[in-house]
Design an enzyme around this catalytic site. Structure first.
Site, PDB file in Angstrom:
ATOM      1  N   LYS A 105       0.854  -1.182   0.000  1.00 37.70           N
ATOM      2  CA  LYS A 105       0.000   0.000   0.000  1.00 37.70           C
ATOM      3  C   LYS A 105       0.886   1.227   0.000  1.00 37.70           C
ATOM      4  CE  LYS A 105      -4.503   0.688   0.196  1.00 37.70           C
ATOM      5  NZ  LYS A 105      -5.532  -0.297  -0.183  1.00 37.70           N
TER       6      LYS A 105
HETATM    7  N1  GLU Z   1      -7.195   0.047  -3.321  1.00 40.14           N
HETATM    8  C1  GLU Z   1      -7.932  -1.123  -3.655  1.00 40.14           C
HETATM    9  C2  GLU Z   1      -8.017  -2.056  -2.459  1.00 40.14           C
HETATM   10  O1  GLU Z   1      -7.876  -1.647  -1.338  1.00 40.14           O
HETATM   11  C3  GLU Z   1      -7.425  -1.801  -4.918  1.00 40.14           C
HETATM   12  C4  GLU Z   1      -6.015  -2.267  -4.907  1.00 40.14           C
HETATM   13  C5  GLU Z   1      -5.538  -2.759  -6.269  1.00 40.14           C
HETATM   14  O2  GLU Z   1      -6.315  -2.804  -7.211  1.00 40.14           O
HETATM   15  O3  GLU Z   1      -4.351  -3.084  -6.356  1.00 40.14           O
HETATM   16  O4  GLU Z   1      -8.306  -3.209  -2.603  1.00 40.14           O
END
Ligand code: GLU
Length: 421
Positions: A105
């Site tokens: 993240k």
């Molecule tokens: N931000 C989204 C999540 O928390 C998508 C992450 C992604 O597609 O890599 O799942």
């Protein structure tokens, strides 16, 4: 309002699951630690000519099952502990749906609602450059999250490509389709929520038609959830955004709410409803509650007032462990974040595959594969729940089942690979 440190919360969930499955000590230590944590401080030239130094993070929790994957959020309250928690949840999420990624993240401490498009572009390009130590199509693939969107992903893709000297669409997902994005990525998180909710209702011999749904948050997850659940026959009784909420027990006209949000910037300008607070949405009488904003929304302070039968976590970490216990005692069924909102990263996976092969799918294929993966993941979690209940002779909640399923998959990958050297 009590707020729980998200990283402590993620670790608490992990250790609960690790206890339940009897995970060995070494793997407990490996899996409860983030593998890489990068903090960057970088200058951005603002529109008034001043220079401002921003702080950003990129954390990779685990890479045992594949390259790191996870979104980037822009918010003034981003912390390293929050990014760590979100990275760990990405590891479990990718494992629950069985896609070959680890978890990561990113976040930048900023107030995107008070920045111009040019300032956001400058910030994004410089942050991308700073984290290019870690990212890459085989290494770590960012995506949208809170307050970031396809345009931001386009800037990330372009910046990374400029450094390499050629276009590398696979470095990031959630891009516009014109530059290698996938059909269906925008509403993928909500579509995934819809599929797992339909499965949970089917298990109870029910249908979505006529079910009253309340949704907290009207960003990418919340807005499309309102639209898709309404199209599938549900009655959307309440929605909210950061400015407040609206409630009408007879149902909201969702297309109209979307129009009001697009033209005025907030759902509260919608007329035919009672105005309520952003958090009050969590307490309205409904069948299905969809927290689709951020962490720490259902806590020990308000969990007792939740009046839904089913909670579908479109947001990451909306329910604290203390609130989990309260909802559990009230007999409320939770479809946990690592299952419920995994549709987003699943279509991100499809986008990455399409970029690597330069061969693009039509909507039927995207939605068909997504539906298959989400429904299968729901049943994998429920089967795990059944096995755990038999094994321990007591009731186990779906969050613990999803976590155990995920941790087993990541632990097994780690055992097979072995510990280097
Ligand atoms: N931000 C989204 C999540 O928390 C998508 C992450 C992604 O597609 O890599 O799942």
């Amino acid at each position: 309002m009590t707020s729980v440190n998200p990283w402590e919360m993620a670790r608490q969930q992990f250790f609960q699951a690790a206890d339940l499955m009897g995970l060995e000590d070494g793997l407990r230590e490996v899996l409860s630690t983030c593998k890489r944590e990068l903090t960057v401080h970088f200058p951005v030239k603002m529109d008034d000519g001043s220079i401002h130094v921003f702080t950003g993070y990129r954390v990779q929790h685990n890479l045992a099952r594949g390259p790191a994957k996870g979104g980037i959020r822009y918010a003034s309250d981003v912390t390293l502990d929050e990014v760590r928690a979100l990275a760990m949840w990405m590891t479990w999420k990718c494992a629950v749906v069985g896609i070959p990624f680890g978890g990561a993240k990113g976040g930048v401490v900023c107030d995107p609602k008070h920045m111009s498009p040019r300032e956001l572009e400058n910030l994004t390009r410089r942050y991308t450059t700073e984290i290019s130590l870690l990212i890459g199509p085989e290494r770590d693939i960012p995506a949208p999250d809170v307050n970031t969107n396809p345009q931001v992903m386009a800037w990330i893709m372009d910046t990374y490509s400029m450094h390499q000297g050629y276009s590398i669409p696979g470095v990031v997902t959630g891009k516009p389709v014109e530059i290698g994005g996938s059909i269906g990525r925008n509403d993928a998180t909500s579509r995934g929520c819809l599929y797992v909710t339909q499965e949970a209702l089917a298990d109870r011999g029910e249908k979505l038609t006529g079910q009253r749904v309340a949704i907290q948050g009207f960003g990418n997850a919340g807005m499309y959830a309102a639209e898709l659940f309404a199209q599938a026959g549900a009655v959307i009784v309440a929605v909210s955004d950061s400015k407040g909420g609206i409630y009408n027990p007879r149902g909201l006209d969702v297309e109209r709410v979307i129009y009001v949000k697009a033209t005025t910037g907030t759902v509260v300008e919608y007329r035919d409803a009672e105005r309520i607070g952003h958090r009050d949405v969590l307490e309205v009488p409904c069948d299905i509650l969809i927290p689709a904003a951020v962490e720490n929304q259902i806590t020990k302070d308000n969990a007792d007032r939740v009046r839904a039968r089913i909670v579908v976590e479109a947001a990451n970490g909306p329910t604290t462990p203390e609130a989990d216990a309260i909802l559990w005692d009230k007999g409320i069924f939770i479809l946990p974040d690592v299952l419920a909102n995994a549709g987003g990263v699943t279509v991100s996976y499809f986008e990455w595959v399409q970029d690597l092969y330069s061969f693009f799918w039509d909507d039927r294929r995207v939605y068909g594969e997504l539906e298959h993966i989400m429904r299968r993941a729901y049943h994998d979690v429920m089967n795990k729940l059944g096995t755990l209940q038999k094994q321990h002779g007591r009731r186990v909640d779906p969050r613990q089942a999803a976590q155990v399923l995920a941790i087993e998959r990541v632990a097994q990958a780690t055992r097979i690979r072995g510990i280097y050297p």
